[in-house]
Every structure is written in C-alpha cells, then in structure tokens.
Write an enzyme that holds these catalytic residues in place. Sequence first.
Site, PDB file in Angstrom:
ATOM      1  N   HIS A  18       8.372  10.918  15.556  1.00 31.35           N
ATOM      2  CA  HIS A  18       7.523  11.437  16.624  1.00 31.35           C
ATOM      3  C   HIS A  18       6.590  10.347  17.135  1.00 31.35           C
ATOM      4  O   HIS A  18       6.644   9.199  16.672  1.00 31.35           O
ATOM      5  CB  HIS A  18       6.796  12.714  16.198  1.00 31.35           C
ATOM      6  CG  HIS A  18       5.836  12.557  15.057  1.00 31.35           C
ATOM      7  ND1 HIS A  18       4.848  11.613  15.024  1.00 31.35           N
ATOM      8  CD2 HIS A  18       5.704  13.266  13.893  1.00 31.35           C
ATOM      9  CE1 HIS A  18       4.140  11.729  13.926  1.00 31.35           C
ATOM     10  NE2 HIS A  18       4.653  12.714  13.198  1.00 31.35           N
ATOM     11  N   HIS A  21       4.697   8.168  14.613  1.00 32.26           N
ATOM     12  CA  HIS A  21       5.522   7.152  13.948  1.00 32.26           C
ATOM     13  C   HIS A  21       5.799   6.000  14.912  1.00 32.26           C
ATOM     14  O   HIS A  21       5.750   4.824  14.547  1.00 32.26           O
ATOM     15  CB  HIS A  21       6.865   7.734  13.499  1.00 32.26           C
ATOM     16  CG  HIS A  21       6.758   8.944  12.626  1.00 32.26           C
ATOM     17  ND1 HIS A  21       7.506  10.073  12.842  1.00 32.26           N
ATOM     18  CD2 HIS A  21       5.991   9.205  11.547  1.00 32.26           C
ATOM     19  CE1 HIS A  21       7.201  10.976  11.926  1.00 32.26           C
ATOM     20  NE2 HIS A  21       6.291  10.477  11.132  1.00 32.26           N
ATOM     21  N   CYS A 126      -0.646  18.977  -3.036  1.00 35.16           N
ATOM     22  CA  CYS A 126      -0.239  19.336  -1.679  1.00 35.16           C
ATOM     23  C   CYS A 126       1.126  18.701  -1.430  1.00 35.16           C
ATOM     24  O   CYS A 126       1.242  17.463  -1.450  1.00 35.16           O
ATOM     25  CB  CYS A 126      -1.255  18.847  -0.645  1.00 35.16           C
ATOM     26  SG  CYS A 126      -0.622  19.048   1.044  1.00 35.16           S
ATOM     27  N   CYS A 129       1.459  16.353   1.684  1.00 35.63           N
ATOM     28  CA  CYS A 129       0.800  15.057   1.436  1.00 35.63           C
ATOM     29  C   CYS A 129       1.464  14.325   0.275  1.00 35.63           C
ATOM     30  O   CYS A 129       1.237  13.138   0.100  1.00 35.63           O
ATOM     31  CB  CYS A 129      -0.661  15.222   1.023  1.00 35.63           C
ATOM     32  SG  CYS A 129      -1.769  15.780   2.280  1.00 35.63           S
ATOM     33  N   CYS A 144      -5.349  22.462   1.745  1.00 34.87           N
ATOM     34  CA  CYS A 144      -5.357  21.017   1.964  1.00 34.87           C
ATOM     35  C   CYS A 144      -6.100  20.747   3.267  1.00 34.87           C
ATOM     36  O   CYS A 144      -5.873  21.423   4.271  1.00 34.87           O
ATOM     37  CB  CYS A 144      -3.926  20.504   2.048  1.00 34.87           C
ATOM     38  SG  CYS A 144      -3.806  18.900   2.863  1.00 34.87           S
ATOM     39  N   HIS A 147      -3.417  19.460   5.962  1.00 31.32           N
ATOM     40  CA  HIS A 147      -2.346  20.371   6.392  1.00 31.32           C
ATOM     41  C   HIS A 147      -2.783  21.828   6.529  1.00 31.32           C
ATOM     42  O   HIS A 147      -2.004  22.657   7.006  1.00 31.32           O
ATOM     43  CB  HIS A 147      -1.139  20.246   5.447  1.00 31.32           C
ATOM     44  CG  HIS A 147      -0.496  18.894   5.528  1.00 31.32           C
ATOM     45  ND1 HIS A 147      -0.809  17.866   4.663  1.00 31.32           N
ATOM     46  CD2 HIS A 147       0.394  18.391   6.412  1.00 31.32           C
ATOM     47  CE1 HIS A 147      -0.117  16.792   5.009  1.00 31.32           C
ATOM     48  NE2 HIS A 147       0.608  17.071   6.050  1.00 31.32           N
ATOM     49  N   LYS A 294      -3.670  16.004  14.899  1.00 31.13           N
ATOM     50  CA  LYS A 294      -2.623  15.092  14.474  1.00 31.13           C
ATOM     51  C   LYS A 294      -1.276  15.747  14.741  1.00 31.13           C
ATOM     52  O   LYS A 294      -1.134  16.952  14.598  1.00 31.13           O
ATOM     53  CB  LYS A 294      -2.774  14.821  12.977  1.00 31.13           C
ATOM     54  CG  LYS A 294      -1.819  13.757  12.478  1.00 31.13           C
ATOM     55  CD  LYS A 294      -2.139  13.375  11.035  1.00 31.13           C
ATOM     56  CE  LYS A 294      -1.225  12.249  10.595  1.00 31.13           C
ATOM     57  NZ  LYS A 294      -0.324  12.600   9.527  1.00 31.13           N
ATOM     58  N   LYS A 297       4.673  18.953  12.481  1.00 30.94           N
ATOM     59  CA  LYS A 297       5.580  20.065  12.718  1.00 30.94           C
ATOM     60  C   LYS A 297       4.825  21.381  12.646  1.00 30.94           C
ATOM     61  O   LYS A 297       5.035  22.276  13.446  1.00 30.94           O
ATOM     62  CB  LYS A 297       6.647  20.049  11.622  1.00 30.94           C
ATOM     63  CG  LYS A 297       7.994  19.637  12.138  1.00 30.94           C
ATOM     64  CD  LYS A 297       9.014  19.858  11.064  1.00 30.94           C
ATOM     65  CE  LYS A 297      10.397  19.669  11.615  1.00 30.94           C
ATOM     66  NZ  LYS A 297      11.406  19.564  10.573  1.00 30.94           N
TER      67      LYS A 297
HETATM   68  N1  MSP Z   1       5.919   8.312   3.595  1.00 33.10           N
HETATM   69  C1  MSP Z   1       4.522   8.148   3.680  1.00 33.10           C
HETATM   70  C2  MSP Z   1       4.152   6.677   3.779  1.00 33.10           C
HETATM   71  C3  MSP Z   1       4.656   5.833   2.655  1.00 33.10           C
HETATM   72  S1  MSP Z   1       4.311   4.152   2.910  1.00 33.10           S
HETATM   73  C4  MSP Z   1       4.629   3.436   1.455  1.00 33.10           C
HETATM   74  C5  MSP Z   1       3.991   8.858   4.906  1.00 33.10           C
HETATM   75  N2  MSP Z   1       4.870   9.103   5.878  1.00 33.10           N
HETATM   76  S2  MSP Z   1       4.555   9.812   7.266  1.00 33.10           S
HETATM   77  O1  MSP Z   1       5.778   9.776   7.983  1.00 33.10           O
HETATM   78  O2  MSP Z   1       3.962  11.087   7.055  1.00 33.10           O
HETATM   79  O3  MSP Z   1       3.479   8.979   7.989  1.00 33.10           O
HETATM   80  C6  MSP Z   1       3.467   7.596   7.924  1.00 33.10           C
HETATM   81  C7  MSP Z   1       2.528   6.982   8.898  1.00 33.10           C
HETATM   82  O4  MSP Z   1       2.890   7.361  10.211  1.00 33.10           O
HETATM   83  C8  MSP Z   1       1.063   7.360   8.846  1.00 33.10           C
HETATM   84  O5  MSP Z   1       0.310   6.744   7.908  1.00 33.10           O
HETATM   85  C9  MSP Z   1       0.647   6.810  10.165  1.00 33.10           C
HETATM   86  O6  MSP Z   1       0.608   5.423  10.085  1.00 33.10           O
HETATM   87  C10 MSP Z   1       1.793   7.219  11.022  1.00 33.10           C
HETATM   88  N3  MSP Z   1       1.484   8.465  11.664  1.00 33.10           N
HETATM   89  C11 MSP Z   1       1.976   9.687  11.428  1.00 33.10           C
HETATM   90  N4  MSP Z   1       1.429  10.555  12.299  1.00 33.10           N
HETATM   91  C12 MSP Z   1       0.582   9.901  13.100  1.00 33.10           C
HETATM   92  C13 MSP Z   1      -0.162  10.190  14.225  1.00 33.10           C
HETATM   93  N5  MSP Z   1      -0.248  11.391  14.744  1.00 33.10           N
HETATM   94  N6  MSP Z   1      -0.806   9.172  14.829  1.00 33.10           N
HETATM   95  C14 MSP Z   1      -0.702   7.887  14.393  1.00 33.10           C
HETATM   96  N7  MSP Z   1      -0.028   7.593  13.345  1.00 33.10           N
HETATM   97  C15 MSP Z   1       0.511   8.578  12.600  1.00 33.10           C
HETATM   98  O7  MSP Z   1       2.813   9.123   4.966  1.00 33.10           O
END
Ligand code: MSP
Length: 499
Positions: A18, A21, A126, A129, A144, A147, A294, A297
């Site tokens: 998304h 990411h 959680c 998380c 949490c 979430h 944030k 889903k």
């Molecule tokens: N899998 C773990 C990270 C492990 S790293 C060794 C995780 N994954 S995640 O997919 O939930 O999110 C990873 C990262 O995506 C977040 O830390 C952030 O950098 C980025 N983001 C996820 N949602 C985001 C936003 N809405 N805005 C900006 N970045 C965000 O956590």
Amino acid sequence: MTRTYLTTPIYYVTAKPHLGHAYTTIVGDALARWHRLLGEDVHFLTGTDEHGQKVQEYADAAGKSPQEFVDEIAPLYAEAWKKLNISNDDFIRTTEQRHKIGVAELLQRCYDAGDIELDVYKGKYCVPCEEYYTDDELDPGDLCKIHKRPVEYYEEENYFFRLSRFQQRLLDWYDAHPGAIQPEFRGNEALGLIRGGLRDFSVSRTSLKWGIPLPWDDKHVAYVWFDALANYITAVGFGSDNDEFGKWWPGVNLIGKDIIRHHCVYWPAMLMSAGLEPAAGYAVGGWLLVGGEKLSKTSGNVVNPLDLVDDIGLDGFRYYVLAETAYGQDGDFTYEGLIGRYNSDLANNLGNLLSRVATVVGKKCDGVGPAPRQDSPLAAAAAAALAGATEGWAAYQPSKALDATWQLIRATNAYLETNEPWKTEPGPEVDAVMGDALEALRIVAVLASPALPDTCQIVWERLGLSGQVSDQRVPVNAAWGGYPGGTAVVKGDPLFPRR
Ligand code: MSP
C-alpha cells in the site's frame, strides 16, 4: 570506493503493498540513486517478512498452507517495486534458505554468549504488531494502541533475550555515535526508551510452528521480530558468505516510526550480543496518513499506489511522496495535494521550463543549443541547488533536496521571464540566455534524477545529451559549465500535461 548499504523494512505479506510501504521504499530508492550518483558502491535491499503468528492466521483464514500463502503475496511486492522503478539490488524473503541459515547462526551466537535463557512468558500479545505489551502500554479494555483491537493473553515457556543487560552498552554506543538516528527528534525517542529501562523480550514460541526453529531446541521457533531483523545481515551473507557480509555490514536501516523500538533498541543489542557491529544508522520516517489515520486493512483506508501511478504517472507519484512530506514527520495524503504538487512543481515549473526552452531554441537558434556562459547570472543559483541537494540527501531529507533543486528551476524560469528571449531577435543575446537555461536544465536533470529517473533521462535526451543521466557523477557533472552546446534540442510532447 565508499560503500553504502541501505535497507527498507521488510513488509509483512499479510497485506498487498500500500501507499505506506511504497512511501518508505521510494525514499530508500531515491537515496540509493543519489549515492550511486556520488559514485559510491551501493547495495539497496528490500524484501518481505513472512513468518509469525499473523501470517499463520491469514493463511489459515485463506485455507492455505503458510508457504502457499506467502508464495502468492511476496511476488506482489517485487512486482509493485518494479512498477515504481525501485532500483533494489536484492530482495530478501525470510522463508529463503540463506536467511534461515543466518538466523540460526545469530541465535546460536546470542545463546552461546549467555544472553538467551529459558523462562516462562505470561502476558499480552498484539498479533498485528507481533509485539508483547505490558498493561500500561495498552488502552483500556486491553486494546492495542496502534490497532485498537484486543490483545491476546498467553502463557508458555519461551526463551528470552536478556535485553535488560544492554542498557548501558546501548547508551554508550549512541553516545559514541551521535546522529546515528535521523532525524534527531526520533533519536531522542529511542534514547528515551533505553533510559526508561529495558525489559527482556521473548525470542521464541512453542505454540506456533510457522517460523525458524531454534538451533539448540527445535520445539521452539524464533520470535518473528528476531527473525525479521536479521534479514539485514542474512541478505548480505551473514552465516553463508562472510566476505560479502564483511563488504557490506554495517548498513543504514530506513524504518518507520512505528518500529523504532525494534530497530534502535532490540536490534543493536542482538548484534552486540553476537559480537557484531550495530547498524551504522537509522533513518526514521513518519507515517503517511489518509484522513488522519495510518493506512491499514482494519481502517479500510488502504490506497493502492499502483492506482495512483496509473492516474498521475510514475514520476508524478514518486515526486509527490518525496517532496510533500519532510521525512521523519507524518504526512497527510490527499488526492488534491497530489494534483496540486503535480500542477505546480511538475507541469508549471519543470515541464514548462523544458518546453519553453526547447521552443525558443527551435525558433531562434535553429534547434541547436548554444553553450552556456561561464559567468552566467544563473551559475550561483545552480551552485546553491547542488549544495542544497547534497545537504538534503545526506540528511535523509528528500523534500529538502528537491526543494533546493526546484529553486534552480524557478530561478531559470524567472531568468527567462526577465530576459524574454522569445521577444528578442536571433543573435548572441538570445544564444547567451538560452545556453544558460539549457545548462541549468542539464544540472536539474542530474540533481532530480534520484526522484524522477525516467523524466530526467527524457530531459537529458531532449537537451541532446548522450548516455544515461544516471551515469553522471556528483559533484563534477552537476557543476556549472558542463553543457557543451551544439547539440540538437528536441521539443517533444509536454512532460507533465496539466491536470
Ligand atoms: N514486518 C515488519 C518490519 C520488519 S523490519 C525488520 C513491519 N511490516 S509492515 O509492513 O507492517 O510495515 C513496515 C513499514 O512500512 C513501517 O515501519 C513503515 O516504515 C512502513 N509503513 C507502513 N504503513 C505506513 C504508513 N501508513 N505510512 C508510512 N509508512 C508506513 O512492520
């Protein structure tokens, strides 16, 4: 040659890629491209986080084995990054053999150092998380904070990492490495966590099977965060290719603010325990929010970055995410904001500059670009853009780097408006002004290329320059005077049609 190793977080394969990411990954990509322009040997890593309870639950719900499930989702990330022109040198999946070998080695080293011990875990967890929480870290009703859903209680025999022993060592390390966490206020958050006291954390589960078994006790699988953090070293050969590992580690981890604790507290302690160097630094981004929340889903506000690319174009999208939000701060994504930035910075500034320069060169210079003047009034603006861009990228601030670059675009448009070459008879006066404008555009193409790689290549070619803009080197090729003159300048279609 300076080596730069940059990583993004690895993304959970429970959701399709998304906007959040894409944001973190595009920032990493632009930084990697900037460091390549500096002539550094760059390794840029991204990947997917595929073990843990959350993935297991999603796979169960989909009626698939976890392996089948992750094999379906992980390629969506690799494909999305291709569409977003992400120049990663590698893509790690935590279900790969090279990763499993390295995680086992890391666990074993921490165990041998006496920092992993068996104990009983009783407490709250959680699942989204993949994190353990104490009562005071939860909202009323055991929800949490991130979430807004109830945590689970469980009690089982776990191995614990003795994080509590690392407080002083971590503080000493951060003392010796000022600025290791950028921006600074995010560093203060991490130091606050460390100073506030460190709790040992569980690094294994017995009730879960979807994970990497502990090498000395295979009834347990590794806690997903221990497993995931290790990707930054397993991907460059830890446990499987020591020369490669020595070549790249330590690297810089780009992360979101939600995962500071894991990266800036757990991770360096794990590495210290294993006798390895902590990461060289951390660049912490805020969240890109939609409607103040944030993306997730559960909130139903997920924005598919690929839809935005289809709508506004790849570089329009990349530019927006890089320029709109100061890295480290939260940003609010709005469609109006996206269109506004596109129209003002891309259509009216960059696109318009190229188009008017090519038009005037076509009409007044027979389509052949004149050489710039060494003492051009624009030379100082170009030098300032180079200095500002260099500073911005070095500080992990793409928005500052781009703002500095756009100052040169604005200065060049203003210069044309003052001189009005379109109203002047062909001759040395027009040639001088147009040579300067072409040179400014050439420098802009170099400086903006980490953000807009395709567009800048087009600009490069329309200026009649050969080769790849990405093969240019900074600072030399961004210094005033590089445009040779005498090349055929092409007008072409508008780079960014107004929306
Ligand atoms: N899998 C773990 C990270 C492990 S790293 C060794 C995780 N994954 S995640 O997919 O939930 O999110 C990873 C990262 O995506 C977040 O830390 C952030 O950098 C980025 N983001 C996820 N949602 C985001 C936003 N809405 N805005 C900006 N970045 C965000 O956590």
